[in-house]
Design a protein around this motif. Structure first.
Motif, PDB file in Angstrom:
ATOM      1  N   ARG A  49      30.760  35.123  31.282  1.00  0.00           N
ATOM      2  CA  ARG A  49      30.836  34.174  31.977  1.00  0.00           C
ATOM      3  C   ARG A  49      32.230  33.721  31.641  1.00  0.00           C
ATOM      4  N   PRO A  50      33.187  33.727  32.072  1.00  0.00           N
ATOM      5  CA  PRO A  50      34.353  33.272  31.988  1.00  0.00           C
ATOM      6  C   PRO A  50      34.940  31.906  31.625  1.00  0.00           C
ATOM      7  N   LEU A  51      35.593  31.302  31.135  1.00  0.00           N
ATOM      8  CA  LEU A  51      35.373  29.897  30.741  1.00  0.00           C
ATOM      9  C   LEU A  51      36.380  29.655  32.301  1.00  0.00           C
ATOM     10  N   GLU A  52      35.793  28.479  32.682  1.00  0.00           N
ATOM     11  CA  GLU A  52      35.679  28.312  34.507  1.00  0.00           C
ATOM     12  C   GLU A  52      36.096  26.829  34.398  1.00  0.00           C
ATOM     13  N   GLU A  53      37.281  26.264  34.946  1.00  0.00           N
ATOM     14  CA  GLU A  53      37.092  24.272  34.625  1.00  0.00           C
ATOM     15  C   GLU A  53      38.163  24.355  35.974  1.00  0.00           C
ATOM     16  N   TRP A  54      37.004  23.539  37.403  1.00  0.00           N
ATOM     17  CA  TRP A  54      37.501  22.609  38.331  1.00  0.00           C
ATOM     18  C   TRP A  54      37.921  21.180  37.867  1.00  0.00           C
ATOM     19  N   GLN A  55      38.830  20.810  38.253  1.00  0.00           N
ATOM     20  CA  GLN A  55      39.076  19.602  38.462  1.00  0.00           C
ATOM     21  C   GLN A  55      38.288  18.094  38.937  1.00  0.00           C
ATOM     22  N   ARG A 101      43.690  15.938  48.704  1.00  0.00           N
ATOM     23  CA  ARG A 101      43.541  15.727  50.515  1.00  0.00           C
ATOM     24  C   ARG A 101      44.452  15.948  51.083  1.00  0.00           C
ATOM     25  N   LEU A 102      45.816  16.466  51.319  1.00  0.00           N
ATOM     26  CA  LEU A 102      46.988  16.700  52.334  1.00  0.00           C
ATOM     27  C   LEU A 102      46.448  16.594  53.313  1.00  0.00           C
ATOM     28  N   TYR A 103      47.400  15.615  54.102  1.00  0.00           N
ATOM     29  CA  TYR A 103      47.811  15.236  55.532  1.00  0.00           C
ATOM     30  C   TYR A 103      49.150  15.178  55.923  1.00  0.00           C
ATOM     31  N   ASP A 126      43.149  11.444  46.873  1.00  0.00           N
ATOM     32  CA  ASP A 126      42.574  11.835  46.607  1.00  0.00           C
ATOM     33  C   ASP A 126      41.237  12.668  47.487  1.00  0.00           C
ATOM     34  N   ASP A 127      40.317  13.108  47.463  1.00  0.00           N
ATOM     35  CA  ASP A 127      39.753  13.734  48.328  1.00  0.00           C
ATOM     36  C   ASP A 127      38.477  13.376  48.618  1.00  0.00           C
ATOM     37  N   ALA A 128      38.193  12.600  48.063  1.00  0.00           N
ATOM     38  CA  ALA A 128      36.948  11.260  47.881  1.00  0.00           C
ATOM     39  C   ALA A 128      37.047   9.665  48.392  1.00  0.00           C
ATOM     40  N   ASP A 129      37.849   9.467  48.811  1.00  0.00           N
ATOM     41  CA  ASP A 129      38.479   8.222  49.591  1.00  0.00           C
ATOM     42  C   ASP A 129      38.649   8.755  51.412  1.00  0.00           C
ATOM     43  N   THR A 130      37.474   8.453  51.427  1.00  0.00           N
ATOM     44  CA  THR A 130      36.704   8.745  52.699  1.00  0.00           C
ATOM     45  C   THR A 130      37.682   7.457  53.970  1.00  0.00           C
ATOM     46  N   ASP A 131      37.656   6.322  53.027  1.00  0.00           N
ATOM     47  CA  ASP A 131      38.672   5.143  53.629  1.00  0.00           C
ATOM     48  C   ASP A 131      39.773   5.706  53.881  1.00  0.00           C
ATOM     49  N   VAL A 170      47.890  16.607  62.992  1.00  0.00           N
ATOM     50  CA  VAL A 170      48.020  16.339  61.051  1.00  0.00           C
ATOM     51  C   VAL A 170      47.645  18.108  61.329  1.00  0.00           C
ATOM     52  N   TRP A 171      48.231  18.347  60.316  1.00  0.00           N
ATOM     53  CA  TRP A 171      47.937  19.632  59.479  1.00  0.00           C
ATOM     54  C   TRP A 171      46.945  19.069  58.528  1.00  0.00           C
ATOM     55  N   VAL A 172      45.630  19.064  58.380  1.00  0.00           N
ATOM     56  CA  VAL A 172      44.845  19.229  56.948  1.00  0.00           C
ATOM     57  C   VAL A 172      44.146  19.874  56.238  1.00  0.00           C
ATOM     58  N   THR A 173      44.549  19.355  54.647  1.00  0.00           N
ATOM     59  CA  THR A 173      44.270  20.601  53.574  1.00  0.00           C
ATOM     60  C   THR A 173      42.996  19.877  52.949  1.00  0.00           C
ATOM     61  N   PRO A 174      41.785  19.919  53.262  1.00  0.00           N
ATOM     62  CA  PRO A 174      40.592  18.944  51.742  1.00  0.00           C
ATOM     63  C   PRO A 174      40.910  19.503  50.726  1.00  0.00           C
ATOM     64  N   ARG A 175      40.608  19.456  50.003  1.00  0.00           N
ATOM     65  CA  ARG A 175      39.778  19.976  48.590  1.00  0.00           C
ATOM     66  C   ARG A 175      40.758  20.631  47.888  1.00  0.00           C
ATOM     67  N   VAL A 176      41.917  19.963  47.736  1.00  0.00           N
ATOM     68  CA  VAL A 176      42.502  21.575  47.028  1.00  0.00           C
ATOM     69  C   VAL A 176      43.135  20.232  45.393  1.00  0.00           C
ATOM     70  N   GLU A 177      42.385  21.016  44.280  1.00  0.00           N
ATOM     71  CA  GLU A 177      41.998  21.528  43.798  1.00  0.00           C
ATOM     72  C   GLU A 177      42.939  22.188  42.099  1.00  0.00           C
ATOM     73  N   ASN A 178      42.765  22.026  40.729  1.00  0.00           N
ATOM     74  CA  ASN A 178      43.757  22.526  39.930  1.00  0.00           C
ATOM     75  C   ASN A 178      42.093  22.757  39.036  1.00  0.00           C
ATOM     76  N   CYS A 179      42.296  23.835  39.159  1.00  0.00           N
ATOM     77  CA  CYS A 179      41.538  24.975  38.762  1.00  0.00           C
ATOM     78  C   CYS A 179      41.989  25.645  37.400  1.00  0.00           C
ATOM     79  N   TYR A 180      40.853  25.967  36.381  1.00  0.00           N
ATOM     80  CA  TYR A 180      41.780  27.205  35.221  1.00  0.00           C
ATOM     81  C   TYR A 180      41.008  27.646  34.831  1.00  0.00           C
TER      82      TYR A 180
END
Length: 426
Positions: free
Chosen positions: A172-178, A183-185, A228-233, A265-275
């Motif tokens: 398995r390659p090294l895989e990291e997700w922040q 989340r974009l509105y 932040d995607d977790a900021d549901t408020d 409004v265009w919602v783009t959820p869970r935009v994560e940095n990945c490596y």
């Protein structure tokens, strides 16, 4: 050498052109069913684009590298218009750029393109090293086997390469997700009748939120509020009225952006940095394959770093193929150059993001740093390795400026009250 490039986005197209210029035979597999040029011609010119990857940012010296190495491709990109930011960055609409590069692929000797062809499996051959699978081709969604000496994964941040390598028994390659994505509105705008001005590209940081104004000079622009995607408020930003009331609270920070909004409004959820890293302990987890661009590492698209890093990595691959015809050596050399020059850029971005989140959570009422997206790119020197080092230097300088330059935004309590307000603006 026969190279199979999986993905016909900007990075996949450019690496195909670079390798064909070296005399290699290149097959490009494009999961889209029709040419971008055909699809683009049928689109309404004022149709809004998705925010997750609407525009490409090309710094002056990265553009110069493309011009030096691929003058026809550079001319094709210049022909689609775009706008030049104050610091000289070229901002292009992604679809128009892909259409221009697609035309270059079709007209370049040594390149063949298969549309509507998605990769479903990796095909293996005789192992070059004990215990290390060797990839000799791919199986497509039509059941066709496409064989090659080197498989280049340029399928973007959602590439299935890690999964497919597991299916052939590779380590398995090294895989990291922040840990916490964004989340974009976003709302899309066009100018009022009789006007032909629009705001320039900008990015501002506040407590718990970023505001981005993105335009390629075509008469359309986008304004994104990123949380932040977790900021549901803050999820009520998905409502047009709430979004507009919140955006007006930050209107003094970015250039004026008002125009005629497209509905919704265009919602783009869970935009994560990945490596991802595919060379471990000095050896590839599988020989015969290399991943580049967002298939290697991806950052927040509104930062505009993806194309620059993809171009530099494509040049690393071209150079490695000049030095050696052994596909395992090519993968090792690309990894070495990437880890030396580009991984530090990715690390700096993720560290910056982590510190921003810690700061916001520790003091949500405090003033937040502001920085222009243009500060994330440099007046780069010639050569991909030097360019990457200077990109890192400029990123560090932008971070320093952001620490000492502050602009007071609304408190969190004020923002939440605005989102729940019954007064509708739009």
């Amino acid at each position: 050498m026969h190279v199979v490039v999986c993905g016909a986005g900007p990075v996949g197209s450019l690496v195909a052109l670079l390798l064909a210029a070296e005399g290699h035979q290149v097959t490009v597999l494009d999961g889209r069913s029709e040419s971008p040029a055909v699809r683009g011609a049928a689109e309404r010119p004022d149709r809004p684009r998705a925010v997750n990857e609407p525009y490409l940012l090309l710094p002056p010296e990265v553009k110069r590298l493309v011009t030096q190495e691929l003058p026809a491709a550079a001319a094709a990109l210049a022909s689609v218009g775009g706008t030049v930011a104050e610091n000289g960055d070229l901002v292009l609409q992604r679809g128009a750029a892909v259409s221009a590069l697609s035309a270059e692929l079709h007209s370049t000797q040594g390149i063949s393109i298969q549309r509507g062809t998605a990769v479903t499996e990796l095909l293996t051959g005789t192992n070059r090293s004990p215990g290390t699978p060797h990839v000799r081709g791919v199986l497509t969604n039509s059941g066709e086997a496409v064989l090659g000496d080197l498989i280049v994964d340029a399928a973007g941040r959602h590439s299935a390469m890690v999964k497919m390598l597991g299916e052939i028994g590779a380590l398995r390659p090294l895989e990291e997700w922040q840990d916490s994505g964004s989340r974009l509105y976003t709302r899309h705008f066009r100018p009022e009748s009789g006007t032909n001005t629009w705001p320039r590209w900008s990015l501002r940081h506040f407590a718990g939120i970023r505001t981005a104004v993105i335009s390629d000079g075509s008469g359309m622009w986008s304004v994104a509020l990123e949380i932040d995607d977790a900021d549901t408020d803050l999820y009520p930003l998905a409502g047009p009225s709430a979004w507009h009331r919140a955006a007006r609270m930050y209107e003094a920070a970015p250039p004026r952006w008002e125009g005629i909004p497209w509905p919704g409004v265009w919602v783009t959820p869970r935009v994560e940095n990945c490596y991802r890293r595919f060379v471990l302990n000095g050896r590839p987890v599988a020989s015969g394959t290399v991943s580049i661009g967002d298939a290697w590492a991806a950052t927040d698209p509104i930062l505009g770093l993806g194309l620059s890093m993809g171009v530099l990595q494509a040049l690393f691959l071209r150079d490695a193929a000049r030095w050696s015809a052994d596909v395992e050596d090519i993968a090792i050399q690309v990894d070495r150059l990437t880890e030396t020059s580009l991984t530090p850029v990715y690390d700096r971005v993720t560290q910056w993001e982590d510190r921003r989140r810690v700061r916001d959570s520790a003091g949500p009422e405090q003033a937040s740093s502001t920085a222009d997206a243009a500060d994330l790119v440099d007046d780069l020197d010639a050569g991909p390795s030097i360019s990457a080092r200077n990109l890192l230097t400029r990123l560090a300088a932008a971070e320093t400026r952001g620490t000492v330059t502050t602009r007071t935004g609304p408190s969190r309590a004020e923002l939440l009250r605005t989102l729940t307000s019954a007064t509708a603006t739009v």
